[in-house]
Design a protein around this motif. Structure first.
Motif, PDB file in Angstrom:
ATOM      1  N   ALA A  49       3.882  92.874 -11.672  1.00 56.32           N
ATOM      2  CA  ALA A  49       5.201  92.398 -12.101  1.00 56.32           C
ATOM      3  C   ALA A  49       6.039  91.938 -10.911  1.00 56.32           C
ATOM      4  CB  ALA A  49       5.933  93.506 -12.868  1.00 56.32           C
ATOM      5  N   VAL A  50       5.898  92.614  -9.779  1.00 58.29           N
ATOM      6  CA  VAL A  50       6.651  92.262  -8.572  1.00 58.29           C
ATOM      7  C   VAL A  50       6.129  90.964  -7.960  1.00 58.29           C
ATOM      8  CG1 VAL A  50       7.086  92.991  -6.193  1.00 58.29           C
ATOM      9  CG2 VAL A  50       7.343  94.631  -8.058  1.00 58.29           C
ATOM     10  N   ALA A  52       4.800  88.332  -9.355  1.00 62.02           N
ATOM     11  CA  ALA A  52       5.061  87.094 -10.090  1.00 62.02           C
ATOM     12  C   ALA A  52       6.237  86.283  -9.529  1.00 62.02           C
ATOM     13  CB  ALA A  52       5.248  87.390 -11.579  1.00 62.02           C
ATOM     14  N   PRO A  53       7.445  86.861  -9.402  1.00 59.41           N
ATOM     15  CA  PRO A  53       8.543  86.040  -8.877  1.00 59.41           C
ATOM     16  C   PRO A  53       8.333  85.624  -7.418  1.00 59.41           C
ATOM     17  CG  PRO A  53       9.300  88.286  -9.316  1.00 59.41           C
ATOM     18  CD  PRO A  53       7.908  88.183  -9.818  1.00 59.41           C
ATOM     19  N   ALA A  54       7.747  86.497  -6.616  1.00 57.50           N
ATOM     20  CA  ALA A  54       7.482  86.154  -5.214  1.00 57.50           C
ATOM     21  C   ALA A  54       6.481  85.008  -5.122  1.00 57.50           C
ATOM     22  CB  ALA A  54       6.972  87.382  -4.460  1.00 57.50           C
ATOM     23  N   VAL A  56       5.991  82.645  -7.331  1.00 53.69           N
ATOM     24  CA  VAL A  56       6.652  81.395  -7.745  1.00 53.69           C
ATOM     25  C   VAL A  56       7.428  80.801  -6.573  1.00 53.69           C
ATOM     26  CG1 VAL A  56       8.449  80.413  -9.232  1.00 53.69           C
ATOM     27  CG2 VAL A  56       6.739  81.964 -10.195  1.00 53.69           C
ATOM     28  N   ILE A  57       8.201  81.619  -5.895  1.00 53.70           N
ATOM     29  CA  ILE A  57       9.003  81.134  -4.765  1.00 53.70           C
ATOM     30  C   ILE A  57       8.101  80.610  -3.647  1.00 53.70           C
ATOM     31  CG2 ILE A  57      10.556  81.893  -2.903  1.00 53.70           C
ATOM     32  CD1 ILE A  57      11.822  83.770  -5.065  1.00 53.70           C
TER      33      ILE A  57
END
Length: 121
Positions: A49-50, A52-54, A56-57
């Motif tokens: 879960a952690v 995923a956003p990293a 993308v960036i």
């Protein structure tokens, strides 16, 4: 478990993962298990879960620099999606101890291969 400690793990791991191009789970999972007492399954799920956003960036930044092979992303991505479905179902059925051992073996094999490749340079 302190929020500051978790923030520091995220900061260090996120930075290293993006700089060297390693999946953050290689560092998040051992950190959560070792320093914060997470069960293996909880650490793995939290790590995913952690990441995923990293991811993308980092993908946007690397894409802007022309460093993403999008044709490769499509093929590997589809395989990864299918693998993620089966892998998540398998992980839920396995005991935490078995998962921890599997993860440790993966880290050892990966490290050994990287060291052997360094010797051949």
């Amino acid at each position: 478990m302190t929020e500051l400690g978790l923030f520091i793990v995220g900061l260090i791991t996120g930075t290293i993962a993006v700089v060297v191009g390693v999946g953050g789970g290689v560092m998040y999972v051992p950190a959560l298990v070792t320093f914060f007492g997470f069960a293996q399954k909880d650490a793995s799920g939290t790590s995913l879960a952690v990441i995923a956003p990293a991811a993308v960036i980092a993908t946007v930044a690397n894409s802007r620099a022309g460093r993403v092979a999008w044709r490769v992303v499509i093929g590997v991505g589809i395989g990864a999606l299918v693998g993620a479905i089966g892998g998540s179902q398998l992980a839920q059925r396995l005991d935490d101890t078995v998962l921890r051992r599997m993860f440790a073996v993966l880290l050892i094999v990966t490290a050994a291969r990287m060291l052997l490749r360094l010797r051949s340079l």
